[in-house]
Scaffold this motif. Structure first.
Motif, PDB file in Angstrom:
ATOM      1  N   ASN A  65       0.828  -1.216   0.000  1.00 24.96           N
ATOM      2  CA  ASN A  65       0.000   0.000   0.000  1.00 24.96           C
ATOM      3  C   ASN A  65       0.859   1.261   0.000  1.00 24.96           C
ATOM      4  N   LEU A  66       1.949   1.235   0.735  1.00 22.87           N
ATOM      5  CA  LEU A  66       2.855   2.380   0.737  1.00 22.87           C
ATOM      6  C   LEU A  66       3.462   2.603  -0.651  1.00 22.87           C
ATOM      7  N   ALA A  71       3.924   5.636  -5.601  1.00 25.52           N
ATOM      8  CA  ALA A  71       3.879   5.696  -7.066  1.00 25.52           C
ATOM      9  C   ALA A  71       3.005   6.850  -7.541  1.00 25.52           C
ATOM     10  N   GLU A  72       1.891   7.084  -6.860  1.00 27.40           N
ATOM     11  CA  GLU A  72       1.022   8.206  -7.230  1.00 27.40           C
ATOM     12  C   GLU A  72       1.773   9.525  -7.071  1.00 27.40           C
ATOM     13  N   GLU A  79       5.248  13.977 -14.228  1.00 26.67           N
ATOM     14  CA  GLU A  79       4.435  14.921 -15.010  1.00 26.67           C
ATOM     15  C   GLU A  79       5.071  16.305 -15.043  1.00 26.67           C
ATOM     16  N   LYS A  80       5.576  16.742 -13.894  1.00 19.38           N
ATOM     17  CA  LYS A  80       6.181  18.079 -13.813  1.00 19.38           C
ATOM     18  C   LYS A  80       7.552  18.115 -14.479  1.00 19.38           C
ATOM     19  N   MET A 147       0.896   2.694 -13.169  1.00 19.68           N
ATOM     20  CA  MET A 147      -0.076   2.347 -14.209  1.00 19.68           C
ATOM     21  C   MET A 147      -1.423   3.016 -13.931  1.00 19.68           C
ATOM     22  N   ASN A 148      -1.871   2.964 -12.692  1.00 25.58           N
ATOM     23  CA  ASN A 148      -3.140   3.620 -12.327  1.00 25.58           C
ATOM     24  C   ASN A 148      -3.093   5.103 -12.665  1.00 25.58           C
TER      25      ASN A 148
END
Length: 179
Positions: A65-66, A71-72, A79-80, A147-148
């Motif tokens: 979960n961590l 990853a998020e 992205e930045k 991936m999410n």
């Protein structure tokens, strides 16, 4: 393992759990580096495992979960930092299927000594992708989180299932179906 992975991880820990937690897990981990990282440095993977394990022990959250949460966070850094790379693609399936043959090549230009996982595309259609992740680090949930976020980046959703090929998580098959 590249330092950016460590610096961003500690930034996430500070954002989500506070600076005191950063100090706690560094102290508990007894790190060879002393917990002092630069984004361009290279550090032992064992240090990341120790930091993750101690964060898991202190928060009660599983390492998987961590890794998803991390990853998020890391995707937003990508992205930045590399919008041109992400803008190369118009579809999440296309982007994910090109990890090995394009994205990792670009990463190696920036970080020549990066030790990256391998992604082998087994089957690809317009709306689905089956690929195998291979890495001695067994951080497949980090890959799942990326991936999410890839689908989210393209304003899309998907059902992503994983099947451990090897019980230790060093080889995992991802079944990805765009919704």
């Amino acid at each position: 393992m590249k330092g950016i992975v460590f610096t961003e991880f500690l930034d996430l820990v500070e954002d989500k759990f506070g600076l005191e937690m950063v100090d706690t897990i560094i102290e508990q981990s007894k790190l060879e580096s002393g917990g002092s990282y630069t984004s361009i440095g290279t550090y032992k993977f064992a240090e990341m495992l120790s930091l993750l394990s101690n964060l898991s022990n202190n928060t009660g959250l599983s390492i998987d979960n961590l890794l998803l949460v991390y990853a998020e966070h890391f995707f937003s850094v990508l992205e930045k930092s590399y919008p041109g790379l992400l803008n190369t693609y118009k579809d999440p399936i296309e982007m994910l299927s090109s990890i090995e043959n394009h994205i990792h090549i670009e990463v190696r230009k920036i970080y020549p000594d990066a030790e990256l996982p391998t992604f082998i595309v087994e089957e690809k259609t317009e709306n689905s992708l089956t690929m195998v992740y291979k890495s001695s680090r067994a951080m497949h949930h980090f890959g799942l989180g990326l991936m999410n976020k890839t689908f989210e980046h393209f304003n899309s959703t998907a059902t992503i299932l994983l099947e451990k090929i090897k019980e230790d998580g060093t080889e995992v098959r991802f079944f990805i179906k765009k919704n």
